[in-house]
Design a protein around this motif. Structure first.
Motif, short mmCIF file in Angstrom:
data_model
loop_
_atom_site.label_atom_id
_atom_site.label_comp_id
_atom_site.label_asym_id
_atom_site.label_seq_id
_atom_site.Cartn_x
_atom_site.Cartn_y
_atom_site.Cartn_z
N LYS A 154 -26.44 13.78 22.49
CA LYS A 154 -25.67 14.99 22.73
C LYS A 154 -25.28 16.17 21.48
O LYS A 154 -25.59 17.06 22.00
N THR A 155 -24.61 15.59 21.17
CA THR A 155 -24.15 16.06 19.40
C THR A 155 -24.65 16.59 18.51
O THR A 155 -24.64 17.71 18.41
N VAL A 156 -26.00 15.74 18.08
CA VAL A 156 -26.76 16.24 16.85
C VAL A 156 -27.61 17.68 17.96
O VAL A 156 -28.21 18.48 17.13
N ALA A 157 -28.30 16.85 19.23
CA ALA A 157 -28.93 17.94 19.72
C ALA A 157 -28.25 19.21 20.58
O ALA A 157 -28.84 20.74 20.26
N ASP A 158 -26.64 19.16 20.45
CA ASP A 158 -26.45 20.42 20.89
C ASP A 158 -26.56 21.95 19.66
O ASP A 158 -26.54 22.72 19.59
N GLN A 159 -26.09 20.70 18.79
CA GLN A 159 -25.88 21.26 17.16
C GLN A 159 -27.72 22.62 17.23
O GLN A 159 -27.17 23.60 15.94
N ILE A 160 -28.39 21.13 17.04
CA ILE A 160 -30.35 21.93 16.36
C ILE A 160 -30.03 22.78 17.63
O ILE A 160 -30.42 24.18 16.93
N ILE A 161 -30.14 22.90 18.67
CA ILE A 161 -29.96 24.08 19.68
C ILE A 161 -29.69 25.04 19.92
O ILE A 161 -30.14 26.38 19.76
N LYS A 162 -27.66 24.93 18.89
CA LYS A 162 -27.18 26.47 19.10
C LYS A 162 -27.92 27.11 17.02
O LYS A 162 -27.60 28.29 17.40
N SER A 163 -27.99 26.49 16.44
CA SER A 163 -27.43 26.82 15.07
C SER A 163 -28.63 26.64 14.61
O SER A 163 -29.17 27.07 13.68
N GLY A 164 -30.26 25.56 14.37
CA GLY A 164 -31.19 25.63 14.74
C GLY A 164 -30.65 24.32 13.51
O GLY A 164 -31.98 23.98 12.67
N LYS A 165 -30.02 23.54 13.28
CA LYS A 165 -30.10 22.50 12.40
C LYS A 165 -28.48 21.78 12.81
O LYS A 165 -27.46 22.35 13.39
N VAL A 166 -28.33 20.35 11.72
CA VAL A 166 -26.98 20.11 12.23
C VAL A 166 -25.32 20.34 11.61
O VAL A 166 -25.62 20.81 9.77
N THR A 167 -25.05 21.29 11.17
CA THR A 167 -23.69 21.84 11.00
C THR A 167 -22.64 21.10 10.36
O THR A 167 -21.92 21.25 9.83
N ASP A 168 -22.33 20.24 11.81
CA ASP A 168 -21.11 19.00 11.98
C ASP A 168 -21.99 18.08 11.46
O ASP A 168 -21.62 17.22 13.34
N SER A 169 -22.09 16.94 10.40
CA SER A 169 -22.89 15.79 11.26
C SER A 169 -21.73 14.68 11.57
O SER A 169 -22.12 13.80 12.07
N GLY A 170 -20.73 14.34 11.58
CA GLY A 170 -19.02 13.54 11.97
C GLY A 170 -19.62 12.42 10.69
O GLY A 170 -18.96 10.76 11.42
N ARG A 171 -20.23 12.07 9.64
CA ARG A 171 -21.16 11.16 9.16
C ARG A 171 -20.34 10.91 7.56
O ARG A 171 -20.07 12.17 6.75
N ALA A 172 -19.67 9.99 7.92
CA ALA A 172 -19.05 9.65 5.79
C ALA A 172 -19.67 9.90 5.11
O ALA A 172 -20.41 8.63 5.22
N ALA A 173 -19.31 10.30 3.85
CA ALA A 173 -20.21 10.19 2.18
C ALA A 173 -19.71 9.88 1.44
O ALA A 173 -18.13 10.07 1.19
N LEU A 174 -19.50 9.40 0.81
CA LEU A 174 -18.69 9.50 -0.70
C LEU A 174 -19.93 10.16 -1.89
O LEU A 174 -19.41 10.67 -3.11
N ASN A 175 -20.53 11.26 -1.10
CA ASN A 175 -21.59 12.18 -1.77
C ASN A 175 -22.09 11.53 -3.51
O ASN A 175 -21.59 12.60 -4.36
N ILE A 176 -22.50 10.77 -3.20
CA ILE A 176 -23.40 10.07 -5.17
C ILE A 176 -24.22 9.82 -4.06
O ILE A 176 -25.47 10.24 -2.97
#
Length: 363
Positions: free
Chosen positions: A257-279
């Motif tokens: 629901k989190t992913v589908a709602d964002q895609i339907i609203k914005s055309g993409k995922v805007t807030d993944s909620g997934r942690a990253a080291l950015n590497i």
């Protein structure tokens, strides 16, 4: 990592269209050699118990039939040119949620209802490979399109009876049953054969039989609620990579629901909620050619790793209390964390072991 974050070997549940006609072996029923039929006038001393058991069985069967009748019309088959998968009608506007590995790189699809009687065209809205989810939309919404009812992940418990619905091996309108076998599993899928390479946390483990073609379908409880999307099946390396019976995994409905709602609203995922080291990194091996850590190939400017002082060439060996030996194990460790969370990263630089406190970023 704890047992709930087991690094299961898994396979995607996608069916290549080249599979052709499916051959099915039918096994005849077996009878108990000690069983004898009673005459019409013979009574049983355990008749009351048998009658109660029969009523319970009939009630459960009625529940199964009601759920199937209620939910199956919302489960579709998706033809993605070179493969077949399943999907779930998300709303009455024609949005359908499925797996990213089902849509692959395709932009247009043929969608048929569970019974296969009608075929509709659909187009990709957006795909989110990091969580192996995607949303497509019917080009024309047919009359009577029925959206599925989506449940609550917090109410899913081990032992609950569930059914998997989809098109395994191209057999549309198929249903299997089992139970929720485990919760909170973290598993990774490969990148070969069109896989996304996603590492997915909090997956629902189920004993309901799921096979190629079930990807993107529905895992449903007896309240006719979708509680997950079947995505991966465990494989047994001792059996040459064959499917391990009764061990499948579904993406939890909360993430769906989190992913589908964002895609339907914005055309993409805007807030993944997934942690990253950015590497970006690669797995390195030791002198015995065993995986020994993740070497940083690059660090994102202004990202979590750079802010903590990490740089290209460093080799990460541990995050928090969890050892890191491969890119996959690093992804699995981070899958259980949240953006903004502080973790201690152990790494080596010029053969010297160092630590850094990193405030995690977001995918």
């Amino acid at each position: 990592m704890d047992a709930s974050h087991s690094r299961s070997r898994v396979r995607r549940l996608l069916l290549p269209l080249t599979a052709g006609v499916c051959a099915i072996a039918l096994v005849g029923g077996c009878s108990d050699a000690d069983s004898t039929s009673r005459s019409a006038g013979e009574s049983s001393p355990s008749g009351t118990v048998q009658g109660s058991a029969s009523r319970v069985t009939n009630d459960l069967q009625d529940d199964y039939e009601a759920v199937i009748k209620d939910v199956l019309p919302s489960v579709v088959q998706i033809d993605a040119s070179n493969s077949l998968g399943s999907g779930i009608v998300y709303d009455d506007k024609g949005h359908i949620v499925t797996n990213a590995h089902v849509v692959g790189s395709e932009k247009t699809f043929k969608v048929s209802v569970a019974t296969g009687e009608k075929v509709f065209s659909a187009s990709l809205v957006s795909s989110y490979p990091e969580q192996d989810l995607a949303v497509i939309k019917l080009d024309k919404v047919p009359d009577g399109l029925k959206a599925a009812k989506f449940g609550d992940s917090t109410k899913v418990e081990v032992g609950q009876i569930v059914m998997a619905m989809g098109s395994p091996l191209g057999l549309s309108s198929s249903v299997t049953q089992g139970i929720v076998s485990g919760l909170g599993r973290t598993v990774s899928e490969g990148r070969t054969g069109g896989g996304t390479g996603a590492t997915i946390a909090d997956m629902v483990q189920t004993s309901a039989a799921i096979n190629p073609g079930n990807s993107g379908g529905a895992l449903v409880n007896l309240n006719s609620e979708v509680i997950g999307i079947p995505t991966l099946a465990a494989t047994d390396p001792q059996m040459g990579g064959s499917a391990a019976p009764g061990i499948g995994f579904a993406i939890p409905v909360s993430m769906v629901k989190t992913v589908a709602d964002q895609i339907i609203k914005s055309g993409k995922v805007t807030d993944s909620g997934r942690a990253a080291l950015n590497i970006t990194g690669r797995t390195v091996v030791d002198s015995s050619y065993q995986p020994a850590g993740v070497a940083l190939v690059s660090v994102t400017k202004g990202g979590a790793a750079e802010k903590a002082g990490l740089r290209a060439g460093d080799i990460i060996t541990k995050v928090g209390g969890s050892a890191v030996t491969t890119i996959t194990s690093l992804s699995e460790v981070l899958a259980g964390d949240k953006p903004g969370q502080k973790v201690t990263v152990t790494y080596t630089r010029s053969d010297a072991e160092k630590t850094a406190e990193v405030t995690l970023g977001e995918i």
